[in-house]
Design an enzyme around this catalytic site. Structure first.
Site, PDB file in Angstrom:
ATOM      1  N   ARG A  37      20.366  62.427  42.443  1.00  0.00           N
ATOM      2  CA  ARG A  37      20.863  61.505  43.468  1.00  0.00           C
ATOM      3  C   ARG A  37      21.482  62.235  44.659  1.00  0.00           C
ATOM      4  O   ARG A  37      21.424  61.741  45.793  1.00  0.00           O
ATOM      5  CB  ARG A  37      21.877  60.540  42.853  1.00  0.00           C
ATOM      6  N   LYS A 198      17.017  44.617  25.828  1.00  0.00           N
ATOM      7  CA  LYS A 198      17.255  43.171  25.864  1.00  0.00           C
ATOM      8  C   LYS A 198      16.284  42.385  26.736  1.00  0.00           C
ATOM      9  O   LYS A 198      15.976  42.791  27.843  1.00  0.00           O
ATOM     10  CB  LYS A 198      18.653  42.925  26.419  1.00  0.00           C
ATOM     11  N   GLY A 348      16.861  54.895  35.549  1.00  0.00           N
ATOM     12  CA  GLY A 348      17.407  54.917  34.202  1.00  0.00           C
ATOM     13  C   GLY A 348      16.513  55.597  33.195  1.00  0.00           C
ATOM     14  O   GLY A 348      15.983  56.675  33.426  1.00  0.00           O
ATOM     15  N   GLY A 371      19.204  49.158  38.304  1.00  0.00           N
ATOM     16  CA  GLY A 371      19.610  47.766  38.521  1.00  0.00           C
ATOM     17  C   GLY A 371      19.022  47.200  39.804  1.00  0.00           C
ATOM     18  O   GLY A 371      18.508  46.077  39.835  1.00  0.00           O
TER      19      GLY A 371
END
Ligand code: AMP
Length: 391
Positions: A37, A198, A348, A371
């Protein structure tokens, strides 16, 4: 096309530019563990410096709960950036107030200053406009290059854009162009691969992609909820009982577009080296858990990936942190790298699986924001982008 102004569209000569970067990097005992990053922000920083600006960088790091916590200091990142750039980088022990104002006041064109963690202030995550105004007062122009935080309306990502001319940095622009193109005008067949723990995190994404993609390949723990929704006993596998009805709806709505694994790797424990079995999807015995997709699924998904023109991938196919259950994830990574498609990997775990397998250079775009990229796939406007000036 990206409809917002970027650093290319403004004159920054002799100006102080506040740049929101995503320096939320893993740090262990004061040492930066992964500098992806930091490196990703360099094109914007260097461009601004070349054009005669002084650059003030701000970011959050971890979750310090709105108060100073030395565990989450930005200082090691500032030092690391200095080494990376081969020049002195100043550091201010607060992102607003006297330390920041003093440090900003002495800046000359070509200078770089890193501000302390924006989340040392409780106002940051509440998008407190007073905090935003104080940050804005340090500079003449605001640049948002923090794609990884663009889905949050916080003082440093959204609020501050209300008080200064606000434009996008190169990383932000690149991220939005790749992901935006894939969603709005993909080369077809357009395939999405979704995994991870999930379903509940990805319901909106599945719904939006069912309307846009030609196929959605499901893997990871989230497949279990779909299995249970279809009536298969799943033993002791991870499952979300509260979304079974929704899973049934998605299956009905998805028809043949929504593909589920046809076999699975199961084990009694989520531990390296334990006995595993490959079973067709169907009853998993009590005491056993589904921990990866099986070889037939890998083969079937591989064929779809090979024939795709655009693929977006978010989330691992199994518990890839444990090598015994990592095969599905790494085989998908290989299939993606081998495919001629435009390949986009969301941040991620999937990005880390690609990096670990040494295939990063075979992927069209690896996103720095997990996200934020998911929200784009969901079709949600990112507040950090919406706040920037239109072209
Ligand atoms: P997410 O953060 O939702 O993308 O989920 C990533 C996590 O899902 C990783 O830590 C994986 O270990 C986990 N995961 C993937 N497949 C399974 C599975 N079959 N059972 C339990 N956890 C899983």
């Amino acid at each position: 096309m990206f409809a917002k102004k970027s650093v290319r569209d403004i004159d920054v000569k002799g100006k102080k530019v506040l740049v929101r970067v995503d320096f939320n990097v893993p740090i262990k005992e004061g040492v930066v563990q992964d500098d992806t990053r930091v490196r990703a922000a360099l094109p914007t920083i260097n461009y601004l410096l070349e054009k005669g600006a002084a650059v003030i960088l701000c970011s959050h790091l971890g979750r310090p709960k709105g108060t100073p916590d030395p565990k989450y200091t930005m200082k090691p990142v500032a030092e690391y950036l200095g080494k990376l750039m081969g020049k002195p980088v100043a550091f201010a022990e607060d992102c607003v107030g006297e330390p920041a104002e003093k440090a900003a006041a002495t800046l000359k064109p070509g200078d770089v200053l890193v501000l302390e963690n924006t989340r040392y202030h409780a106002g940051e995550e509440k998008n407190d406009l007073d905090l935003a105004k104080q940050m804005a007062s340090l500079a003449d122009v605001y640049v948002n290059d923090a794609f990884g935080s663009a889905h949050r309306a916080h003082s440093s990502t959204e609020g501050v854009a209300r008080f200064l001319p606000a434009v996008a940095g190169f990383l932000m622009e690149k991220e939005i162009e790749y992901l935006g193109q894939a969603i709005d005008d993909p080369k077809r067949p357009f395939v999405a691969i979704l995994g991870g723990a999930k379903v509940s995190d990805k319901i909106g994404v599945i719904k939006n992609l069912l309307a846009k993609a030609d196929a959605i390949l499901i893997g990871g723990g989230m497949a279990n909820t779909f299995f249970k929704a279809q009536g298969y006993p799943i033993g002791d596998s991870l499952v979300e009982d509260e979304v079974l009805d929704l899973a049934r709806e998605l299956i009905a709505q998805g028809g043949t577009k929504l593909r589920l694994p046809v076999d699975a790797v199961i084990a009694e424990k989520m531990e390296e080296g334990v006995e595993t079995k490959v079973v067709p999807v169907g009853p998993t015995p009590d005491g056993w858990r589904i921990l990866d997709v099986g070889p037939q699924t890998i083969e079937a998904y591989g064929k779809v990936i090979a024939g795709a023109a655009t693929v977006v991938w978010n989330g691992p196919m199994g518990v890839f942190e444990v090598p015994t259950f990592a095969k599905g994830t790494f085989e998908v990574a290989k299939a993606l790298a081998a495919s001629k498609c435009v390949s986009i990997v969301g941040g991620g775990d999937s990005a880390s699986a690609i990096q670990k397998s040494g295939l990063a250079d075979k992927i069209t775009h690896i996103s720095t924001g997990g996200g934020a990229s998911l929200e784009m796939l969901e079709g949600i406007a990112l507040p950090g982008v919406a706040a920037l000036q239109d072209k």
